[in-house]
Design a protein around this motif. Structure first.
Motif, PDB file in Angstrom:
ATOM      1  N   THR A   1      23.345 -14.385  15.350  1.00  0.00           N
ATOM      2  CA  THR A   1      24.328 -15.321  16.035  1.00  0.00           C
ATOM      3  C   THR A   1      24.884 -16.567  15.602  1.00  0.00           C
ATOM      4  OG1 THR A   1      22.757 -16.046  17.736  1.00  0.00           O
ATOM      5  CG2 THR A   1      23.555 -13.841  18.146  1.00  0.00           C
ATOM      6  N   SER A   2      24.293 -16.831  14.728  1.00  0.00           N
ATOM      7  CA  SER A   2      24.946 -18.349  14.189  1.00  0.00           C
ATOM      8  C   SER A   2      26.272 -18.254  13.565  1.00  0.00           C
ATOM      9  CB  SER A   2      24.052 -18.737  13.132  1.00  0.00           C
ATOM     10  OG  SER A   2      22.771 -19.138  13.842  1.00  0.00           O
ATOM     11  N   ASP A   3      26.791 -19.391  13.316  1.00  0.00           N
ATOM     12  CA  ASP A   3      28.283 -19.229  12.691  1.00  0.00           C
ATOM     13  C   ASP A   3      28.234 -18.676  11.068  1.00  0.00           C
ATOM     14  OD1 ASP A   3      29.342 -20.533  15.067  1.00  0.00           O
ATOM     15  OD2 ASP A   3      28.817 -22.586  14.263  1.00  0.00           O
ATOM     16  N   ARG A   4      27.066 -19.097  10.409  1.00  0.00           N
ATOM     17  CA  ARG A   4      26.801 -18.307   9.288  1.00  0.00           C
ATOM     18  C   ARG A   4      25.633 -17.546   9.401  1.00  0.00           C
ATOM     19  NH1 ARG A   4      26.665 -23.313   5.018  1.00  0.00           N
ATOM     20  NH2 ARG A   4      26.623 -21.458   3.569  1.00  0.00           N
ATOM     21  N   PRO A   5      25.735 -16.315   9.636  1.00  0.00           N
ATOM     22  CA  PRO A   5      24.563 -15.485  10.045  1.00  0.00           C
ATOM     23  C   PRO A   5      23.734 -15.092   8.516  1.00  0.00           C
ATOM     24  CG  PRO A   5      26.683 -14.521  10.637  1.00  0.00           C
ATOM     25  CD  PRO A   5      27.065 -15.768  10.091  1.00  0.00           C
ATOM     26  N   ARG A   6      22.463 -14.979   8.968  1.00  0.00           N
ATOM     27  CA  ARG A   6      21.494 -14.754   7.914  1.00  0.00           C
ATOM     28  C   ARG A   6      21.100 -13.449   8.061  1.00  0.00           C
ATOM     29  NH1 ARG A   6      20.305 -20.318   9.004  1.00  0.00           N
ATOM     30  NH2 ARG A   6      20.638 -21.732   7.316  1.00  0.00           N
ATOM     31  N   TYR A   7      21.728 -12.285   7.802  1.00  0.00           N
ATOM     32  CA  TYR A   7      21.407 -10.980   8.193  1.00  0.00           C
ATOM     33  C   TYR A   7      20.164 -10.539   7.636  1.00  0.00           C
ATOM     34  CZ  TYR A   7      26.062 -10.730  10.156  1.00  0.00           C
ATOM     35  OH  TYR A   7      27.130 -10.953  10.776  1.00  0.00           O
ATOM     36  N   ILE A   8      19.789 -10.891   6.246  1.00  0.00           N
ATOM     37  CA  ILE A   8      18.434 -10.384   5.556  1.00  0.00           C
ATOM     38  C   ILE A   8      17.446 -10.983   6.304  1.00  0.00           C
ATOM     39  CG2 ILE A   8      17.267 -10.203   3.388  1.00  0.00           C
ATOM     40  CD1 ILE A   8      19.895 -10.134   1.981  1.00  0.00           C
ATOM     41  N   LEU A   9      17.287 -12.430   6.486  1.00  0.00           N
ATOM     42  CA  LEU A   9      16.281 -13.152   7.058  1.00  0.00           C
ATOM     43  C   LEU A   9      16.088 -12.614   8.482  1.00  0.00           C
ATOM     44  CD1 LEU A   9      14.250 -15.428   6.870  1.00  0.00           C
ATOM     45  CD2 LEU A   9      15.729 -16.957   7.820  1.00  0.00           C
ATOM     46  N   GLY A  10      17.127 -12.353   9.173  1.00  0.00           N
ATOM     47  CA  GLY A  10      17.027 -11.608  10.382  1.00  0.00           C
ATOM     48  C   GLY A  10      16.392 -10.495  10.385  1.00  0.00           C
ATOM     49  N   ALA A  11      16.420  -9.510   9.605  1.00  0.00           N
ATOM     50  CA  ALA A  11      15.757  -8.300   9.424  1.00  0.00           C
ATOM     51  C   ALA A  11      14.518  -8.533   9.250  1.00  0.00           C
ATOM     52  CB  ALA A  11      16.379  -7.477   8.304  1.00  0.00           C
ATOM     53  N   VAL A  12      13.905  -9.417   8.215  1.00  0.00           N
ATOM     54  CA  VAL A  12      12.610  -9.664   7.860  1.00  0.00           C
ATOM     55  C   VAL A  12      11.725 -10.143   8.946  1.00  0.00           C
ATOM     56  CG1 VAL A  12      11.096 -11.148   6.528  1.00  0.00           C
ATOM     57  CG2 VAL A  12      12.948  -9.986   5.533  1.00  0.00           C
TER      58      VAL A  12
END
Length: 231
Positions: A171-182
């Motif tokens: 939900t951040s302005d610059r999403p970190r999708y891979i880290l979120g999945a980990v």
């Protein structure tokens, strides 16, 4: 305190936590116990439910291994209480603020920090109980109930912290999708351990290790990039 400050704080607290993790295996008491101190014995002690579980970890009362394992286990838990719990708790708090770029007012950040602090409370309950248990292994009474309560609340809350941090990533302005999945790995590991802690506690440990190392690496990358941008 901006995101760079919290990135640096995450690197420092993460490195300290990693160093303490390595130090556990290098404690003189653990080294002296040798093969008596089985791999995974600490986690199995945390999840012990019956006297039979204690015997499998520490050996029979008259065994030569028991005093060695008791001494090693107490050394590990003393280090846990004095250093590791504060270190990883600060790491979890700093990581949430780093992912949120220092904006602590976000609900997910507040909940993540709250989960980390409550996990520390559970861990202190667990560890102080384990230190008491080694003094009365053959008659643990109600102590096993308290150690399990502390252990399971700790791991569940740390898994929740990882999920909330994943939410911050998404939900951040610059999403970190891979880290979120980990960061979604720890809940699956805790669920596996809840199903069978003897067979799957290593999966739980691996889930937390991968998630926390990923957080540490991301913080290091962020610090390096920020330093490069200033050059």
């Amino acid at each position: 305190m901006n995101g760079r400050f919290w990135a640096i704080a995450t690197v420092i607290t993460g490195a300290i936590s990693l160093g303490i993790t390595i130090a556990f295996a290098m404690l003189p008491e653990v080294t002296a116990a040798g093969e008596c101190f089985q791999r995974g014995a600490v986690v199995q002690f945390e999840f012990a439910r019956h006297i039979a579980d204690l015997l499998s970890i520490f050996g029979e009362p008259e065994s030569t291994c028991r005093p060695l394992v008791v001494t090693a286990m107490d050394a590990v838990n003393h280090l846990d209480t004095l250093a590791f719990i504060p270190a990883y708790t600060l790491f979890c708090v700093c990581a949430a603020l780093f992912l949120a770029n220092g904006v602590w007012q976000r609900p997910l950040v507040i909940i993540a920090i709250g989960a980390a602090l409550l996990a520390a409370v559970g861990d202190y309950l667990e560890t102080t109980t384990l230190l008491a248990l080694t003094q009365t292994l053959d008659a643990p009474a109600d102590l096993l109930q308290y150690s399990q309560l502390g252990a399971w609340s700790k791991f569940a809350l740390l898994a929740a912290h990882a999920v909330f941090c994943a939410g911050i990533c998404y939900t951040s302005d610059r999403p970190r999708y891979i880290l979120g999945a980990v960061l979604m790995l720890p809940p699956f590991g805790v669920a596996a351990a809840a199903y069978d802690h003897v067979a799957f506690s290593n999966i739980m440990a691996a889930g937390f290790t991968v998630a926390w190392v990923a957080l540490l690496v991301m913080a290091i990358v962020s610090v390096v990039r920020a330093k490069g941008a200033q050059a």
